[in-house]
Design a protein around this motif. Structure first.
Motif, mmCIF file in Angstrom:
data_model
loop_
_atom_site.group_PDB
_atom_site.id
_atom_site.type_symbol
_atom_site.label_atom_id
_atom_site.label_comp_id
_atom_site.label_asym_id
_atom_site.label_seq_id
_atom_site.Cartn_x
_atom_site.Cartn_y
_atom_site.Cartn_z
ATOM 1 N N LEU A 187 0.835 -1.210 0.000
ATOM 2 C CA LEU A 187 0.000 0.000 0.000
ATOM 3 C C LEU A 187 0.867 1.255 0.000
ATOM 4 O O LEU A 187 0.566 2.234 -0.690
ATOM 5 C CB LEU A 187 -0.947 -0.007 1.206
ATOM 6 N N GLY A 188 1.962 1.212 0.773
ATOM 7 C CA GLY A 188 2.866 2.364 0.804
ATOM 8 C C GLY A 188 3.452 2.636 -0.570
ATOM 9 O O GLY A 188 3.433 3.772 -1.063
ATOM 10 N N ALA A 189 3.945 1.567 -1.223
ATOM 11 C CA ALA A 189 4.557 1.729 -2.539
ATOM 12 C C ALA A 189 3.512 2.170 -3.557
ATOM 13 O O ALA A 189 3.794 2.974 -4.450
ATOM 14 C CB ALA A 189 5.208 0.422 -2.985
ATOM 15 N N LEU A 190 2.283 1.661 -3.400
ATOM 16 C CA LEU A 190 1.194 2.047 -4.306
ATOM 17 C C LEU A 190 0.928 3.547 -4.181
ATOM 18 O O LEU A 190 0.788 4.253 -5.195
ATOM 19 C CB LEU A 190 -0.065 1.249 -3.965
ATOM 20 N N ALA A 191 0.900 4.043 -2.942
ATOM 21 C CA ALA A 191 0.652 5.470 -2.724
ATOM 22 C C ALA A 191 1.767 6.303 -3.352
ATOM 23 O O ALA A 191 1.498 7.287 -4.050
ATOM 24 C CB ALA A 191 0.536 5.759 -1.226
ATOM 25 N N VAL A 192 3.026 5.882 -3.136
ATOM 26 C CA VAL A 192 4.156 6.605 -3.729
ATOM 27 C C VAL A 192 4.042 6.585 -5.253
ATOM 28 O O VAL A 192 4.190 7.616 -5.921
ATOM 29 C CB VAL A 192 5.501 5.988 -3.285
ATOM 30 N N ALA A 193 3.751 5.409 -5.814
ATOM 31 C CA ALA A 193 3.701 5.266 -7.272
ATOM 32 C C ALA A 193 2.578 6.102 -7.871
ATOM 33 O O ALA A 193 2.760 6.745 -8.909
ATOM 34 C CB ALA A 193 3.525 3.796 -7.647
ATOM 35 N N LEU A 194 1.405 6.115 -7.213
ATOM 36 C CA LEU A 194 0.271 6.861 -7.765
ATOM 37 C C LEU A 194 0.542 8.359 -7.753
ATOM 38 O O LEU A 194 0.193 9.075 -8.696
ATOM 39 C CB LEU A 194 -1.007 6.548 -6.979
ATOM 40 N N THR A 195 1.186 8.851 -6.675
ATOM 41 C CA THR A 195 1.463 10.288 -6.575
ATOM 42 C C THR A 195 2.607 10.689 -7.511
ATOM 43 O O THR A 195 2.467 11.587 -8.332
ATOM 44 C CB THR A 195 1.877 10.647 -5.129
ATOM 45 N N LEU A 196 3.732 9.993 -7.353
ATOM 46 C CA LEU A 196 4.896 10.319 -8.172
ATOM 47 C C LEU A 196 4.583 10.095 -9.650
ATOM 48 O O LEU A 196 5.015 10.863 -10.511
ATOM 49 C CB LEU A 196 6.078 9.455 -7.724
ATOM 50 N N GLY A 197 3.804 9.040 -9.931
ATOM 51 C CA GLY A 197 3.431 8.737 -11.313
ATOM 52 C C GLY A 197 2.652 9.874 -11.943
ATOM 53 O O GLY A 197 2.826 10.185 -13.123
ATOM 54 N N LEU A 198 1.785 10.517 -11.142
ATOM 55 C CA LEU A 198 0.999 11.640 -11.661
ATOM 56 C C LEU A 198 1.923 12.791 -12.048
ATOM 57 O O LEU A 198 1.775 13.398 -13.112
ATOM 58 C CB LEU A 198 -0.011 12.093 -10.607
ATOM 59 N N ILE A 199 2.902 13.056 -11.174
ATOM 60 C CA ILE A 199 3.859 14.134 -11.471
ATOM 61 C C ILE A 199 4.610 13.831 -12.762
ATOM 62 O O ILE A 199 4.741 14.677 -13.646
ATOM 63 C CB ILE A 199 4.837 14.319 -10.295
ATOM 64 N N VAL A 200 5.096 12.589 -12.870
ATOM 65 C CA VAL A 200 5.865 12.213 -14.068
ATOM 66 C C VAL A 200 4.982 12.308 -15.317
ATOM 67 O O VAL A 200 5.419 12.800 -16.360
ATOM 68 C CB VAL A 200 6.453 10.795 -13.902
ATOM 69 N N ALA A 201 3.724 11.863 -15.197
ATOM 70 C CA ALA A 201 2.819 11.913 -16.351
ATOM 71 C C ALA A 201 2.588 13.357 -16.782
ATOM 72 O O ALA A 201 2.584 13.662 -17.977
ATOM 73 C CB ALA A 201 1.496 11.242 -16.007
ATOM 74 N N LEU A 202 2.378 14.261 -15.799
ATOM 75 C CA LEU A 202 2.146 15.667 -16.137
ATOM 76 C C LEU A 202 3.389 16.272 -16.774
ATOM 77 O O LEU A 202 3.295 17.047 -17.721
ATOM 78 C CB LEU A 202 1.727 16.454 -14.890
ATOM 79 N N LEU A 203 4.569 15.886 -16.269
ATOM 80 C CA LEU A 203 5.825 16.359 -16.873
ATOM 81 C C LEU A 203 5.919 15.894 -18.319
ATOM 82 O O LEU A 203 6.326 16.627 -19.206
ATOM 83 C CB LEU A 203 7.030 15.834 -16.097
ATOM 84 N N LYS A 204 5.513 14.664 -18.537
ATOM 85 C CA LYS A 204 5.639 14.117 -19.885
ATOM 86 C C LYS A 204 4.662 14.774 -20.853
ATOM 87 O O LYS A 204 4.907 14.830 -22.051
ATOM 88 C CB LYS A 204 5.429 12.601 -19.847
ATOM 89 N N LEU A 205 3.550 15.284 -20.314
ATOM 90 C CA LEU A 205 2.564 15.941 -21.177
ATOM 91 C C LEU A 205 2.809 17.451 -21.251
ATOM 92 O O LEU A 205 2.080 18.163 -21.933
ATOM 93 C CB LEU A 205 1.151 15.678 -20.651
ATOM 94 N N ALA A 206 3.854 17.935 -20.536
ATOM 95 C CA ALA A 206 4.089 19.371 -20.476
ATOM 96 C C ALA A 206 4.511 19.918 -21.837
ATOM 97 O O ALA A 206 4.976 19.167 -22.701
ATOM 98 C CB ALA A 206 5.171 19.667 -19.436
ATOM 99 N N ARG A 207 4.328 21.247 -22.009
ATOM 100 C CA ARG A 207 4.711 21.846 -23.296
ATOM 101 C C ARG A 207 6.219 22.065 -23.369
ATOM 102 O O ARG A 207 6.788 22.084 -24.442
ATOM 103 C CB ARG A 207 4.003 23.192 -23.464
ATOM 104 N N LEU A 208 6.823 22.251 -22.182
ATOM 105 C CA LEU A 208 8.256 22.546 -22.141
ATOM 106 C C LEU A 208 9.069 21.280 -22.435
ATOM 107 O O LEU A 208 8.919 20.271 -21.748
ATOM 108 C CB LEU A 208 8.617 23.062 -20.742
ATOM 109 N N VAL A 209 9.911 21.353 -23.446
ATOM 110 C CA VAL A 209 10.652 20.161 -23.867
ATOM 111 C C VAL A 209 11.564 19.605 -22.756
ATOM 112 O O VAL A 209 11.595 18.390 -22.552
ATOM 113 C CB VAL A 209 11.448 20.436 -25.159
ATOM 114 N N PRO A 210 12.320 20.444 -22.006
ATOM 115 C CA PRO A 210 13.180 19.886 -20.954
ATOM 116 C C PRO A 210 12.393 19.089 -19.923
ATOM 117 O O PRO A 210 12.873 18.074 -19.421
ATOM 118 C CB PRO A 210 13.823 21.125 -20.316
ATOM 119 N N LEU A 211 11.177 19.535 -19.601
ATOM 120 C CA LEU A 211 10.351 18.804 -18.633
ATOM 121 C C LEU A 211 10.001 17.421 -19.174
ATOM 122 O O LEU A 211 10.066 16.423 -18.458
ATOM 123 C CB LEU A 211 9.071 19.585 -18.331
ATOM 124 N N ARG A 212 9.632 17.388 -20.460
ATOM 125 C CA ARG A 212 9.310 16.097 -21.081
ATOM 126 C C ARG A 212 10.524 15.183 -21.046
ATOM 127 O O ARG A 212 10.416 13.986 -20.837
ATOM 128 C CB ARG A 212 8.877 16.315 -22.533
#
Lengths: 225, 226
Positions: free
Chosen positions: B35-60
């Protein structure tokens, strides 16, 4: 940071050749368990699409049990469990146990992949080929397999990447591969961070070409549809 | 050794309550790590996903490198780096948090791809249609996009949770007191390796099979809905 990197410079000639040799062990382990998994997977897939209820049930149970357990548990069951029964022919070396364990679990994964590939083809394909006068074997060879093969290629490549990474856990039963060697050198040189980062880099070098290949296959398949 | 067969099961049933009492206690830690790892993955995963969808190329770029590195190296190696490697550099993380951080960071790469696929799968015409009907952007997100994206993402997320459950067994190598860790201790104590690992296998199956049934059900529901 400079200091950290300097350690690599000092030990490069001593660590890297040893780890590269261990990489061969990892790749061999991967190749052997992949072959075993492909054979078992094909058998499981054919059982799943067969008409016999019994064969279907056996295949379903096999897949559920093998996929429901951590690979580590399967390795321990084979290496320590069977090895501890005191029966001579059930005693495997750690390397044999690793191939067997990863292959048995991979058979369940590939079984599902192959089955979905066969089932994804419309039955009209076979009927059309037969009605054109093709022999069943010819139809299988020229109509069904090329299409099914293309459908399953991306998931098979993904499985291979997962398998490569799973070989790392075989270090826990002391099968001679990269992670074990890294662990050994780490404990003798007291440089765990350096060695495990180096191991990670080597794993990445091995897996990245595979993942590029998987992505290309996926893209090509998506385009062709 | 033909005589070993009946003997084996006599010992097995006699020892079973003891093994179960130890291993069931350890299952609590397994679930905690999961459950702990799931919580970390769901939160951190959201950040990474938003970075990957960002307009700024360095963030992607950052998101891409994170995903490739995490998915290109074994989880075991990552755990070793976080537990043994960091402790070598003077950062000591206790076993359970180390396992949660390691498995969570590894999972974030997978979860990010699931989020991204889910968000991209919703056609942009949907937002435009909602906005042109007079919905506010927040309402459109709340009533049009999210309900569809969540349905798409739920099956792969649950699938990830099943594989995470199995990956928690790796936490035993950094001495997190979960099922595999206690199993190995029981083996050193009693030498009954086959008996113990059989119990362990059944325990994992009892946890993972209901979860994978749920995934299959969600998949069917999704297909029916699509």
């Amino acid at each position: 940071m400079i200091e950290f990197l300097d350690v690599y410079r000092q030990h490069f000639g001593e660590w890297v050749p040893e780890l590269l040799v261990a990489c061969i062990g990892t790749l061999q382990l991967m190749a052997l368990s992949f072959m075993l998994a492909a054979i078992i997977g094909l058998a499981i897939a054919l059982m799943r699409v067969s008409r016999s209820r019994l064969l279907q049930a056996i295949a379903v149970v096999y897949v559920e049990v093998m996929r429901g357990m951590p690979a580590l548990v399967i390795l321990f069951l084979i290496y320590f469990g069977l090895g501890g029964l005191g029966i001579e022919w059930l005693k495997f070396t750690s390397y044999q146990a690793a191939v067997l364990g990863l292959g048995l679990q991979g058979g369940a994964v590939l079984g599902e992949v192959f089955r979905s590939g066969i089932e994804a083809l419309h039955s009209g394909q076979m009927e059309a080929a037969l009605s054109l006068g093709m022999a069943p074997a010819t139809a299988m060879r020229w109509i069904i397999l090329p299409q099914a093969g293309r459908i399953v290629l991306p998931p098979v490549a993904n499985y291979a990447i997962g398998l490569l990474k799973d070989t790392a856990i075989c270090a826990i039963i002391a099968a001679p591969e990269l992670m074990l060697r890294a662990k050994d050198i780490a404990s003798s040189s007291f440089r765990p961070m350096h060695l495990f980062v180096l191991a990670a880099i080597l794993y990445f070098i091995m897996s990245y070409p595979l993942s590029i290949m998987a992505r290309r296959l996926e893209a090509r398949l998506a385009r062709d549809r | 050794m033909p005589a070993a067969a009946p003997n084996f099961w006599v010992v097995f049933w006699a020892k079973l309550p003891y093994f179960l009492s130890v291993l069931l206690g350890a299952a609590g830690t397994t679930i905690k790590v999961m459950l702990g790892a799931l919580a970390v993955a769901l939160t951190l995963g959201l950040i990474v996903a938003l970075l990957k969808l960002a307009r700024l190329v360095p963030l992607r770029w950052i998101a891409n490198v994170y995903i490739e590195v995490m998915r290109g190296t074994p989880a075991l190696t990552q755990l070793f780096i976080i537990y043994f490697g960091l402790s070598d550099l003077g950062i000591d993380i206790p076993p359970v948090p180390a396992a949660i951080i390691g498995l969570g960071m590894n999972g974030a790469a997978y979860v990010a791809e699931i989020y991204r696929a889910g968000i991209l799968a919703i056609h942009e015409g949907q937002v435009e249609a909602a906005l042109s009907l007079g919905m506010t952007p927040i309402n459109a997100m709340r009533f049009i996009i999210l309900p569809q994206a969540i349905r798409l993402m739920l099956p792969p997320l649950c699938n990830y949770a099943v594989s995470l459950l199995k990956d928690t067994s790796l936490a035993s190598v950094v001495a997190a007191p979960e099922i595999m860790f206690f199993a190995r201790q029981l083996v050193t104590e009693t030498l009954l390796s086959m008996d113990i690992y059989l119990v362990v296998a059944v325990l994992y199956l009892c946890m993972s099979i209901p979860m994978s049934r749920l995934v299959a059900y969600l998949e069917r529901a999704r297909r029916a809905w699509q």
